[in-house]
Design a protein around this motif. Structure first.
Motif, PDB file in Angstrom:
ATOM      1  N   VAL A  75       0.842  -1.212   0.000  1.00  0.00           N
ATOM      2  CA  VAL A  75       0.000   0.000   0.000  1.00  0.00           C
ATOM      3  C   VAL A  75       0.874   1.258   0.000  1.00  0.00           C
ATOM      4  O   VAL A  75       0.512   2.268  -0.578  1.00  0.00           O
ATOM      5  CB  VAL A  75      -1.003   0.066   1.196  1.00  0.00           C
ATOM      6  CG1 VAL A  75      -2.078  -0.980   1.086  1.00  0.00           C
ATOM      7  CG2 VAL A  75      -0.295  -0.011   2.517  1.00  0.00           C
ATOM      8  N   LYS A  76       2.031   1.161   0.588  1.00  0.00           N
ATOM      9  CA  LYS A  76       2.952   2.312   0.624  1.00  0.00           C
ATOM     10  C   LYS A  76       3.330   2.700  -0.815  1.00  0.00           C
ATOM     11  O   LYS A  76       3.423   3.872  -1.159  1.00  0.00           O
ATOM     12  CB  LYS A  76       4.184   1.916   1.450  1.00  0.00           C
ATOM     13  CG  LYS A  76       5.380   2.815   1.317  1.00  0.00           C
ATOM     14  CD  LYS A  76       5.265   4.026   2.228  1.00  0.00           C
ATOM     15  CE  LYS A  76       6.587   4.743   2.384  1.00  0.00           C
ATOM     16  NZ  LYS A  76       7.140   5.268   1.166  1.00  0.00           N
ATOM     17  N   ARG A  77       3.545   1.651  -1.670  1.00  0.00           N
ATOM     18  CA  ARG A  77       3.911   1.900  -3.059  1.00  0.00           C
ATOM     19  C   ARG A  77       2.760   2.614  -3.784  1.00  0.00           C
ATOM     20  O   ARG A  77       2.973   3.559  -4.538  1.00  0.00           O
ATOM     21  CB  ARG A  77       4.198   0.559  -3.731  1.00  0.00           C
ATOM     22  CG  ARG A  77       5.187   0.630  -4.829  1.00  0.00           C
ATOM     23  CD  ARG A  77       5.812  -0.713  -5.144  1.00  0.00           C
ATOM     24  NE  ARG A  77       4.899  -1.823  -5.288  1.00  0.00           N
ATOM     25  CZ  ARG A  77       4.957  -2.930  -4.577  1.00  0.00           C
ATOM     26  NH1 ARG A  77       5.877  -3.076  -3.644  1.00  0.00           N
ATOM     27  NH2 ARG A  77       4.110  -3.917  -4.783  1.00  0.00           N
ATOM     28  N   ILE A  78       1.545   2.165  -3.504  1.00  0.00           N
ATOM     29  CA  ILE A  78       0.382   2.792  -4.156  1.00  0.00           C
ATOM     30  C   ILE A  78       0.267   4.235  -3.682  1.00  0.00           C
ATOM     31  O   ILE A  78      -0.003   5.147  -4.470  1.00  0.00           O
ATOM     32  CB  ILE A  78      -0.909   1.991  -3.837  1.00  0.00           C
ATOM     33  CG1 ILE A  78      -0.777   0.562  -4.369  1.00  0.00           C
ATOM     34  CG2 ILE A  78      -2.140   2.677  -4.425  1.00  0.00           C
ATOM     35  CD1 ILE A  78      -1.945  -0.352  -4.083  1.00  0.00           C
ATOM     36  N   LYS A  79       0.517   4.436  -2.398  1.00  0.00           N
ATOM     37  CA  LYS A  79       0.443   5.794  -1.850  1.00  0.00           C
ATOM     38  C   LYS A  79       1.475   6.693  -2.547  1.00  0.00           C
ATOM     39  O   LYS A  79       1.167   7.827  -2.942  1.00  0.00           O
ATOM     40  CB  LYS A  79       0.725   5.723  -0.346  1.00  0.00           C
ATOM     41  CG  LYS A  79       0.561   7.016   0.400  1.00  0.00           C
ATOM     42  CD  LYS A  79       0.769   6.715   1.889  1.00  0.00           C
ATOM     43  CE  LYS A  79       0.765   7.934   2.745  1.00  0.00           C
ATOM     44  NZ  LYS A  79       0.976   7.580   4.162  1.00  0.00           N
ATOM     45  N   GLY A 109      -4.902  15.438  -1.610  1.00  0.00           N
ATOM     46  CA  GLY A 109      -3.533  14.960  -1.541  1.00  0.00           C
ATOM     47  C   GLY A 109      -2.719  15.660  -0.476  1.00  0.00           C
ATOM     48  O   GLY A 109      -1.753  15.094   0.048  1.00  0.00           O
ATOM     49  N   VAL A 110      -3.142  16.850  -0.104  1.00  0.00           N
ATOM     50  CA  VAL A 110      -2.431  17.573   0.946  1.00  0.00           C
ATOM     51  C   VAL A 110      -2.383  16.736   2.210  1.00  0.00           C
ATOM     52  O   VAL A 110      -1.449  16.776   2.999  1.00  0.00           O
ATOM     53  CB  VAL A 110      -3.152  18.914   1.233  1.00  0.00           C
ATOM     54  CG1 VAL A 110      -2.473  19.688   2.336  1.00  0.00           C
ATOM     55  CG2 VAL A 110      -3.226  19.735  -0.037  1.00  0.00           C
ATOM     56  N   LYS A 111      -3.462  15.905   2.348  1.00  0.00           N
ATOM     57  CA  LYS A 111      -3.555  15.115   3.582  1.00  0.00           C
ATOM     58  C   LYS A 111      -2.714  13.847   3.529  1.00  0.00           C
ATOM     59  O   LYS A 111      -2.642  13.099   4.491  1.00  0.00           O
ATOM     60  CB  LYS A 111      -5.014  14.743   3.830  1.00  0.00           C
ATOM     61  CG  LYS A 111      -5.875  15.974   4.056  1.00  0.00           C
ATOM     62  CD  LYS A 111      -7.341  15.610   4.127  1.00  0.00           C
ATOM     63  CE  LYS A 111      -8.187  16.870   4.076  1.00  0.00           C
ATOM     64  NZ  LYS A 111      -9.171  16.834   3.009  1.00  0.00           N
ATOM     65  N   LEU A 112      -2.131  13.545   2.369  1.00  0.00           N
ATOM     66  CA  LEU A 112      -1.325  12.330   2.279  1.00  0.00           C
ATOM     67  C   LEU A 112      -0.026  12.504   3.049  1.00  0.00           C
ATOM     68  O   LEU A 112       0.953  12.998   2.529  1.00  0.00           O
ATOM     69  CB  LEU A 112      -1.000  12.002   0.817  1.00  0.00           C
ATOM     70  CG  LEU A 112      -2.144  11.517  -0.065  1.00  0.00           C
ATOM     71  CD1 LEU A 112      -1.645  11.279  -1.470  1.00  0.00           C
ATOM     72  CD2 LEU A 112      -2.719  10.228   0.480  1.00  0.00           C
ATOM     73  N   GLY A 113      -0.053  12.108   4.299  1.00  0.00           N
ATOM     74  CA  GLY A 113       1.125  12.280   5.148  1.00  0.00           C
ATOM     75  C   GLY A 113       2.280  11.427   4.661  1.00  0.00           C
ATOM     76  O   GLY A 113       2.087  10.441   3.949  1.00  0.00           O
ATOM     77  N   ALA A 114       3.468  11.796   5.025  1.00  0.00           N
ATOM     78  CA  ALA A 114       4.643  11.063   4.566  1.00  0.00           C
ATOM     79  C   ALA A 114       4.979   9.894   5.491  1.00  0.00           C
ATOM     80  O   ALA A 114       5.700   8.989   5.113  1.00  0.00           O
ATOM     81  CB  ALA A 114       5.826  12.013   4.480  1.00  0.00           C
ATOM     82  N   GLU A 115       4.445   9.916   6.714  1.00  0.00           N
ATOM     83  CA  GLU A 115       4.822   8.873   7.677  1.00  0.00           C
ATOM     84  C   GLU A 115       4.231   7.528   7.263  1.00  0.00           C
ATOM     85  O   GLU A 115       3.261   7.476   6.526  1.00  0.00           O
ATOM     86  CB  GLU A 115       4.275   9.179   9.085  1.00  0.00           C
ATOM     87  CG  GLU A 115       4.457  10.573   9.551  1.00  0.00           C
ATOM     88  CD  GLU A 115       3.291  11.459   9.150  1.00  0.00           C
ATOM     89  OE1 GLU A 115       2.707  11.192   8.076  1.00  0.00           O
ATOM     90  OE2 GLU A 115       2.998  12.390   9.874  1.00  0.00           O
ATOM     91  N   ASP A 116       4.810   6.433   7.822  1.00  0.00           N
ATOM     92  CA  ASP A 116       4.205   5.131   7.607  1.00  0.00           C
ATOM     93  C   ASP A 116       4.305   4.269   8.832  1.00  0.00           C
ATOM     94  O   ASP A 116       5.236   4.368   9.566  1.00  0.00           O
ATOM     95  CB  ASP A 116       4.846   4.435   6.415  1.00  0.00           C
ATOM     96  CG  ASP A 116       4.282   5.024   5.144  1.00  0.00           C
ATOM     97  OD1 ASP A 116       3.089   4.819   4.897  1.00  0.00           O
ATOM     98  OD2 ASP A 116       5.018   5.743   4.456  1.00  0.00           O
TER      99      ASP A 116
END
Ligand SMILES: NC(=O)c1ccc[n+]([C@@H]2O[C@H](COP(=O)([O-])OP(=O)(O)OC[C@H]3O[C@@H](n4cnc5c(N)ncnc54)[C@H](O)[C@@H]3O)[C@@H](O)[C@H]2O)c1
Length: 584
Positions: free
Chosen positions: A537-541, A577-584
């Motif tokens: 899912v990280k890759r899709i993100k 997309g602004v909300k797509l945080g970088a953390e995982d």
């Protein structure tokens, strides 16, 4: 006037049945005696099924539906059930021709109605005196394994009380030639080393010198779409304590099951039949547990375990590899290994510890669902929302897809752990009207053995009600957990979900329910997605993020040239997309 609820038994749809009083028993026995007498006169054998639960209710119907080559019924069945406030309601319901178990298999209600109301080969009662009428007694009462700790099956014991009592009551009431068939999954050794001596002693007290006619044959029932077929049209294993018992059980099973197509396997001793059941279920529990570590590996290394499993499954030798959901529930898999380990010491008297894989598998399966709470916490954190007070909807309360059985479901532990962490939980399940593990959490499944005791802050969960209206349940949530693969959840549209939720949410996929397109769409809508075993899912993100960055770049060039003409989806992606945080 105050009503004493302990004198009532309430069915799942809320109907209240008064429990029978001492004066009712003789009249009830007269009723079943008369019915059995009439049927015996027609040449039918009388079969008493003890315990009309998930297994007994449908087994009783299968036997009552059996017929000879001319199409005539051969058995009259009396389902016998203790009149406890928890279970008595099953008797009046069954006597109306209504199934006491809910099922996706349309044959269950049809068959029960047919046998009760048309063929008149099935009735239910609460009196043990019915045993006096039996040619065959089938034991379908439960034998629980009571665990004292979460994730430590060794710290537990087989609950033999109900079973031992029943063996004595059966022997006190039956005639010496009655076949007693134990179908309950028991600790290996139970038939020969517990039931046989108890029954022999009770026989001797009555002056009967012959051995009880006693056999074991375990159930492989799957309470789902093929509920009836999983009893009637499926392979059976059986064994008797002596030659006569073996012959009797083989004859009986040949008369009631489709053994022409699904031949019986007859083993030498009941302990072998009992062990077969425990090994069969421990094997499956081990296969599932084995995938837990690979599920974590997948999550941490960009691997989609669902695709890996599908790739492996293609090999015929590996076709039974399975993706484990959030915890391995159901009545059988969490306990059966425990029954085997317990038997080794407490029935057979061994002191050493030979079991390594079986207990480890049960322990892994028993705690797998706790990881879902961590994923939910992390997904919310990535959206800068705290888990405390977060509104979380769990989709599915049952232990497997398309059934209404909540026993030991992974969802229960997800709800308990997240509640402990301060979240507010909601539950939706189209197959479950009441989740008794919560509504009656101080007494269900037993006052001393609910899961509640392993968590703190659980009191409010007694008010948890199962939502039936999904759109309503979605309103205002912060997180959505796909916990069970019910067919209702497989095609949910991310746009609709987010619309009803009222904005972006955290989405946790516990069962490989979301395909890559849906995962991508949730990201585009500003949601955070995580899943058990779904490291990709990280890759899709990242792809969605890159798409957004490209868009922004295109916009600035088009803007310069005065060609700015944005599509609605592009605008959405830019905003969300602004909300797509970088953390995982
Ligand atoms: N549910 C399954 O999918 C499944 C599958 C295979 C095997 N089994 C095994 O079958 C057995 C029964 O399981 P179940 O799911 O039907 O359990 P259940 O709890 O649904 O049913 C047991 C019933 O027995 C009744 N009972 C208890 N003591 C009694 C007594 N002394 N006299 C009369 N009735 C009594 C209970 O009230 C209950 O209705 C268990 O050993 C289980 O491991 C279950």
């Amino acid at each position: 006037m105050e009503v004493n609820m302990s004198e009532y038994s309430i069915s799942p749809n809320g109907e209240k049945f008064p429990l029978p009083g001492p004066e009712d028993y003789s009249k009830e026995f007269e009723r079943v005696k008369r019915l059995a007498g009439e049927q015996r006169a027609r040449g039918l054998e009388i079969v008493v099924v003890m315990g009309i639960g998930f297994v007994g209710a449908v087994m009783a119907a299968v036997v009552a539906d059996a017929q000879d080559k001319e199409g005539n019924p051969t058995k009259f069945v009396i389902g016998m059930q203790r009149p406890s406030s928890r279970s008595f309601w099953k008797i009046p319901l069954l006597n109306r021709g209504i199934s006491p178990v809910s099922s996706e298999d349309p044959e269950v209600p049809l068959m029960i109605n047919r046998c009760v109301n048309e063929k008149k080969t099935l009735t239910a009662t609460y009196t043990y005196d019915a045993l006096k009428l039996a040619d065959v007694v089938i034991v379908d009462i439960q034998c629980d394994y009571l665990k004292e700790a979460l994730g430590n099956v060794r710290d537990g014991r087989a609950d033999m009380v109900a079973l031992e009592e029943s063996f004595e009551i059966i022997a006190q009431n039956i005639s010496p030639q009655t076949l007693v068939l134990i179908e309950t999954t028991v600790a290996p050794g139970t038939t020969e080393q517990i039931a046989y001596p108890i029954m022999r002693k009770a026989f001797q007290k009555k002056g009967i010198t012959s051995d009880p006619v006693l056999a074991h044959s375990f159930e492989r029932v799957m309470p789902g779409r093929n509920y009836v077929a999983s009893i009637r049209d499926f392979w059976r294993v059986c064994s008797g304590v002596n030659e006569e018992s073996t012959q009797r059980v083989v004859k009986f099973l040949n008369e009631v099951l489709n053994t022409e197509k699904f031949p019986l396997t007859v083993l030498d001793r009941p302990i072998e039949s009992e062990t077969a059941k425990i090994v069969e279920n421990s094997f499956r529990a081990t296969l599932l547990a084995f995938m837990d570590e690979w599920s974590l590996f997948a999550e941490r290394n960009g691997v989609d375990l669902t695709k890996v499993i599908n790739a492996i499954k293609i090999r015929p030798t590996h076709s039974n590899i399975i993706f484990p959901g959030p915890g391995i529930g159901g009545y059988c898999l969490p306990k059966d290994g425990g029954l085997g380990i317990w038997a080794y010491r407490h029935i057979h008297g061994f002191e050493d510890d030979i079991f390594k894989i079986t207990p480890l598998a049960v322990d892994i399966n028993d705690t797998r669902s706790l990881h879902v709470a961590q994923l939910t916490r992390d997904a919310l954190r990535n959206m800068s929302r705290p888990i405390a007070s977060a509104e979380i909807l769990v989709l599915g309360a049952s232990y497997r897809e398309d059934v209404g059985d909540t026993r030991y479901s992974g969802s229960e532990l997800i709800v308990r752990r997240l509640t402990e962490m301060g979240a507010e939980l909601r539950i939706h399940d189209p197959y479950v009207l009441h989740w008794w593990e919560f509504e009656k959490q101080d007494e269900y499944p037993a006052s001393s053995h609910g899961m509640k005791r392993f968590f703190r802050g659980q009191e409010k969960l007694k008010d948890l009600r199962v939502e039936q209206d999904l759109n309503h349940a979605l309103q205002g949530i912060d997180a959505l957990i796909f916990a069970v693969r019910h067919k209702h959840y497989l095609n949910l549209d991310p746009d609709e979900v987010v619309k009803y939720a009222g904005g972006p949410i955290a989405v946790i996929d516990c069962f490989g329910i979301l395909d890559d397109e849906k995962i991508g769409r949730y990201f585009e809508l500003g949601c955070e997605v995580k899943g058990l075993g779904r490291g990709h899912v990280k890759r899709i993100k990242d792809q969605v993020r890159a798409k957004r960055e490209q868009l922004l770049l295109d916009i600035s060039t088009k803007d310069e040239k005065g060609e700015l003409n944005l599509r609605k989806e592009d605008l959405e992606l830019i905003t969300n997309g602004v909300k797509l945080g970088a953390e995982d």
